[in-house]
Design an enzyme around this catalytic site. Structure first.
Site, PDB file in Angstrom:
ATOM      1  N   GLY A  24       0.608  -1.181   0.040  1.00 20.80           N
ATOM      2  CA  GLY A  24       0.071  -0.118  -0.186  1.00 20.80           C
ATOM      3  C   GLY A  24       0.806   1.104  -0.006  1.00 20.80           C
ATOM      4  O   GLY A  24       1.833   1.406   0.581  1.00 20.80           O
ATOM      5  N   ARG A  34      13.383  10.071  -2.556  1.00 17.18           N
ATOM      6  CA  ARG A  34      14.299  11.159  -2.916  1.00 17.18           C
ATOM      7  C   ARG A  34      15.619  11.252  -1.755  1.00 17.18           C
ATOM      8  O   ARG A  34      16.402  11.615  -2.386  1.00 17.18           O
ATOM      9  CB  ARG A  34      13.366  12.778  -2.760  1.00 17.18           C
ATOM     10  CG  ARG A  34      14.219  14.123  -2.780  1.00 17.18           C
ATOM     11  CD  ARG A  34      13.148  15.022  -2.178  1.00 17.18           C
ATOM     12  NE  ARG A  34      14.099  16.278  -2.164  1.00 17.18           N
ATOM     13  CZ  ARG A  34      14.655  16.741  -1.115  1.00 17.18           C
ATOM     14  NH1 ARG A  34      14.678  16.219   0.052  1.00 17.18           N
ATOM     15  NH2 ARG A  34      15.200  17.865  -1.121  1.00 17.18           N
ATOM     16  N   ALA A  35      15.477  10.950  -0.721  1.00 13.29           N
ATOM     17  CA  ALA A  35      16.393  10.834   0.215  1.00 13.29           C
ATOM     18  C   ALA A  35      17.502   9.719  -0.340  1.00 13.29           C
ATOM     19  O   ALA A  35      18.529  10.001  -0.024  1.00 13.29           O
ATOM     20  CB  ALA A  35      15.866  10.515   1.521  1.00 13.29           C
ATOM     21  N   VAL A  36      17.041   8.542  -0.746  1.00 14.81           N
ATOM     22  CA  VAL A  36      17.733   7.432  -1.092  1.00 14.81           C
ATOM     23  C   VAL A  36      18.634   8.088  -2.360  1.00 14.81           C
ATOM     24  O   VAL A  36      19.985   7.769  -2.419  1.00 14.81           O
ATOM     25  CB  VAL A  36      16.977   6.246  -1.541  1.00 14.81           C
ATOM     26  CG1 VAL A  36      17.892   5.179  -2.235  1.00 14.81           C
ATOM     27  CG2 VAL A  36      16.477   5.557  -0.210  1.00 14.81           C
ATOM     28  N   ARG A  38      19.444  11.109  -3.346  1.00  6.92           N
ATOM     29  CA  ARG A  38      20.468  12.080  -2.964  1.00  6.92           C
ATOM     30  C   ARG A  38      21.465  11.633  -2.066  1.00  6.92           C
ATOM     31  O   ARG A  38      22.408  12.392  -1.935  1.00  6.92           O
ATOM     32  CB  ARG A  38      19.681  13.271  -2.478  1.00  6.92           C
ATOM     33  CG  ARG A  38      18.606  13.966  -3.724  1.00  6.92           C
ATOM     34  CD  ARG A  38      18.169  15.272  -3.485  1.00  6.92           C
ATOM     35  NE  ARG A  38      17.556  15.827  -4.765  1.00  6.92           N
ATOM     36  CZ  ARG A  38      16.987  16.875  -4.891  1.00  6.92           C
ATOM     37  NH1 ARG A  38      16.965  17.734  -3.827  1.00  6.92           N
ATOM     38  NH2 ARG A  38      16.422  17.325  -5.900  1.00  6.92           N
ATOM     39  N   ARG A  85       1.089  -5.399  -5.974  1.00  2.99           N
ATOM     40  CA  ARG A  85       1.118  -6.531  -5.391  1.00  2.99           C
ATOM     41  C   ARG A  85       1.530  -7.594  -6.318  1.00  2.99           C
ATOM     42  O   ARG A  85       0.943  -7.549  -7.589  1.00  2.99           O
ATOM     43  CB  ARG A  85       0.100  -7.067  -4.476  1.00  2.99           C
ATOM     44  CG  ARG A  85      -0.420  -5.764  -3.483  1.00  2.99           C
ATOM     45  CD  ARG A  85      -1.652  -6.100  -2.739  1.00  2.99           C
ATOM     46  NE  ARG A  85      -1.885  -5.155  -1.843  1.00  2.99           N
ATOM     47  CZ  ARG A  85      -1.431  -4.429  -0.611  1.00  2.99           C
ATOM     48  NH1 ARG A  85      -0.211  -4.982  -0.293  1.00  2.99           N
ATOM     49  NH2 ARG A  85      -1.851  -3.535   0.077  1.00  2.99           N
ATOM     50  N   ASP A 116       5.175  -5.140   6.094  1.00  3.51           N
ATOM     51  CA  ASP A 116       5.691  -6.347   6.525  1.00  3.51           C
ATOM     52  C   ASP A 116       5.711  -7.382   5.468  1.00  3.51           C
ATOM     53  O   ASP A 116       6.528  -8.024   5.109  1.00  3.51           O
ATOM     54  CB  ASP A 116       5.231  -6.971   7.977  1.00  3.51           C
ATOM     55  CG  ASP A 116       3.776  -7.111   7.717  1.00  3.51           C
ATOM     56  OD1 ASP A 116       2.974  -6.551   6.652  1.00  3.51           O
ATOM     57  OD2 ASP A 116       2.942  -7.667   8.246  1.00  3.51           O
ATOM     58  N   THR A 139       4.105   2.653   5.993  1.00  3.01           N
ATOM     59  CA  THR A 139       3.100   1.945   5.939  1.00  3.01           C
ATOM     60  C   THR A 139       2.068   2.915   6.845  1.00  3.01           C
ATOM     61  O   THR A 139       2.600   3.463   8.074  1.00  3.01           O
ATOM     62  CB  THR A 139       2.764   0.745   6.474  1.00  3.01           C
ATOM     63  OG1 THR A 139       1.609   0.387   7.009  1.00  3.01           O
ATOM     64  CG2 THR A 139       3.778   0.270   7.739  1.00  3.01           C
ATOM     65  N   ASP A 141      -0.376   2.351   8.895  1.00  2.00           N
ATOM     66  CA  ASP A 141      -0.678   1.795   9.882  1.00  2.00           C
ATOM     67  C   ASP A 141       0.164   1.480  11.465  1.00  2.00           C
ATOM     68  O   ASP A 141      -0.336   1.474  12.411  1.00  2.00           O
ATOM     69  CB  ASP A 141      -1.120   0.127   9.770  1.00  2.00           C
ATOM     70  CG  ASP A 141      -2.347   0.079   8.822  1.00  2.00           C
ATOM     71  OD1 ASP A 141      -2.983   0.703   8.702  1.00  2.00           O
ATOM     72  OD2 ASP A 141      -2.262  -1.359   8.243  1.00  2.00           O
ATOM     73  N   ASP A 143       2.234  -0.235  12.137  1.00  2.00           N
ATOM     74  CA  ASP A 143       2.422  -1.566  12.852  1.00  2.00           C
ATOM     75  C   ASP A 143       3.647  -2.350  12.969  1.00  2.00           C
ATOM     76  O   ASP A 143       3.761  -3.565  13.319  1.00  2.00           O
ATOM     77  CB  ASP A 143       1.120  -2.273  12.682  1.00  2.00           C
ATOM     78  CG  ASP A 143       1.497  -2.491  10.808  1.00  2.00           C
ATOM     79  OD1 ASP A 143       2.194  -1.974  10.228  1.00  2.00           O
ATOM     80  OD2 ASP A 143       0.491  -3.502  10.395  1.00  2.00           O
ATOM     81  N   ARG A 185      -5.850  -2.496   9.856  1.00  2.00           N
ATOM     82  CA  ARG A 185      -6.367  -3.961   9.843  1.00  2.00           C
ATOM     83  C   ARG A 185      -6.256  -4.831  11.152  1.00  2.00           C
ATOM     84  O   ARG A 185      -6.817  -5.541  11.534  1.00  2.00           O
ATOM     85  CB  ARG A 185      -5.818  -4.567   8.728  1.00  2.00           C
ATOM     86  CG  ARG A 185      -6.442  -4.197   7.352  1.00  2.00           C
ATOM     87  CD  ARG A 185      -5.657  -5.008   6.342  1.00  2.00           C
ATOM     88  NE  ARG A 185      -4.304  -4.917   6.287  1.00  2.00           N
ATOM     89  CZ  ARG A 185      -3.496  -5.682   5.425  1.00  2.00           C
ATOM     90  NH1 ARG A 185      -4.106  -6.880   4.905  1.00  2.00           N
ATOM     91  NH2 ARG A 185      -2.208  -5.393   5.487  1.00  2.00           N
ATOM     92  N   ILE A 265      -9.037   7.339   1.476  1.00  2.44           N
ATOM     93  CA  ILE A 265      -8.609   8.546   1.567  1.00  2.44           C
ATOM     94  C   ILE A 265      -7.422   9.113   2.432  1.00  2.44           C
ATOM     95  O   ILE A 265      -6.801   9.966   2.291  1.00  2.44           O
ATOM     96  CB  ILE A 265      -9.840   9.448   1.975  1.00  2.44           C
ATOM     97  CG1 ILE A 265      -9.710  10.819   1.766  1.00  2.44           C
ATOM     98  CG2 ILE A 265     -10.237   9.330   3.491  1.00  2.44           C
ATOM     99  CD1 ILE A 265     -10.806  11.880   1.664  1.00  2.44           C
TER     100      ILE A 265
END
Length: 334
Positions: A24, A34-36, A38, A85, A116, A139, A141, A143, A185, A265
């Protein structure tokens, strides 16, 4: 005076890394990409962007990314690398195809931005083909074990809270009860934060299996106290979700009840500053982790510092909600 050493040691001899987003989407993923790019460029390392996550990797959808390619992206929601996916990636044959493409491109390490499920996919690739993998927690969540917060969480909470504030206005005007379902979830982090910040009368989360009928008495008490409307927050992972809670209230009180499911949303929109900063720090840290010879770990931020957590621990260990905050939600709902 703060000393800034812009050249990071590279004992692993990394010359080229790949980055992908998977699962997701979450606000702040673009800031992490961007950080990776630069951070790697500042160390003379090339970056290969993989489109459509693992689905694109086993099809060889790859291209070089430079600092200018990620300009004007830090404020954008979603992911410029796209995400998908992949059932094929769950097979050894699919992962072997992905590994072949990575080797053809001369990639010395893969950075996976996701949750995960994405970390599972990266870990199997590393175990089967020896390609170092670093996970970046992306993510909404929140989690994942091993980091205080995940990229996208802060924005998702703000988005949900804005909706709750608007629904509260309507609920008070019509003297209605609103039962609002937020994402989560398996975890109630979003629901709990939104409940406290939104002044909800009750919150239902997967971590607490309290009976659904308990909300009926709470609503009745709210009416007796003169409240013209009530807000009930429900995490989608709570058994039955918001609809079951709404039905219980309607049946138990006879009061007009409306159910609102916020849904996807919460994944969209421009990331708030906290997510942009977190993503920037973790994207940079992922590059440095590969240069240091780390592999099979997730970079996280805990108590303000960068930490490394073995990928299997991120899904084997559970990340509980704050019990203090849960208590606070109940106390302040009177």
């Amino acid at each position: 005076m703060i000393e800034i050493n812009e050249i990071h040691p590279n004992p692993a001899g990394i010359q080229r890394v790949a980055v992908l987003t998977s699962g997701g989407d979450a606000p702040g993923m673009n800031a992490a990409i961007r950080a990776v790019v630069r951070a790697a460029a500042s160390q003379g390392i090339e970056v290969v962007g993989v489109r459509r996550g693992f689905s694109g990797l086993h099809r060889g959808e790859m291209h070089l990314l430079g600092p200018r390619d990620v300009a004007n992206t830090i404020q954008r929601g979603g992911t410029i690398l796209l995400t998908a996916r992949s059932r094929t990636w769950r097979t050894p044959e699919g992962r072997a195809e992905g590994a072949r493409y990575l080797r053809e491109w001369g990639v010395g390490g893969l950075i996976v931005i996701g949750g995960d499920g994405s970390f599972h996919g990266g870990y199997h690739l590393q175990e089967e083909h020896g390609i170092p993998v670093i996970g970046v927690p992306g993510t909404i969540d929140n989690d994942l074990y091993g980091t205080d917060h995940t990229i996208g969480y802060f924005t998702a909470v703000e988005t949900a809270l804005d909706a709750v504030d608007k629904l509260r206005d309507t609920g008070a005007s019509h003297e209605r009860i609103f039962v609002i379902e937020v994402m989560g979830r398996h975890a109630g982090h979003i629901a709990l934060d939104v409940a406290v910040a939104g002044g909800a009368e009750e919150v239902f989360i997967p971590e607490d299996e309290k009976p659904i009928e308990s909300v009926v008495e709470i609503v009745k008490q709210s009416v007796e106290k003169g409240k013209k409307g009530s807000i009930i927050i429900v995490a989608e992972g709570y058994d039955g979700g918001a609809q079951a809670v709404g039905d219980a209230i309607q049946a138990g009180t006879g009061l007009e009840t409306r159910v609102s499911i916020l849904g996807h949303i919460q994944r969209g929109g421009s990331p708030v500053s906290s997510d942009r900063i977190l993503a920037s720090r973790l994207g940079e840290a992922a590059v440095y982790a590969l240069m240091d010879g780390q592999k099979g770990v997730m970079v996280g931020r805990t108590a303000g510092g960068i930490t490394y957590t073995p990928l299997p621990e991120t899904w084997q260990n559970s990340k509980d909600v704050s019990h203090d905050l849960y208590r606070c939600a109940r106390v302040l709902s009177i």
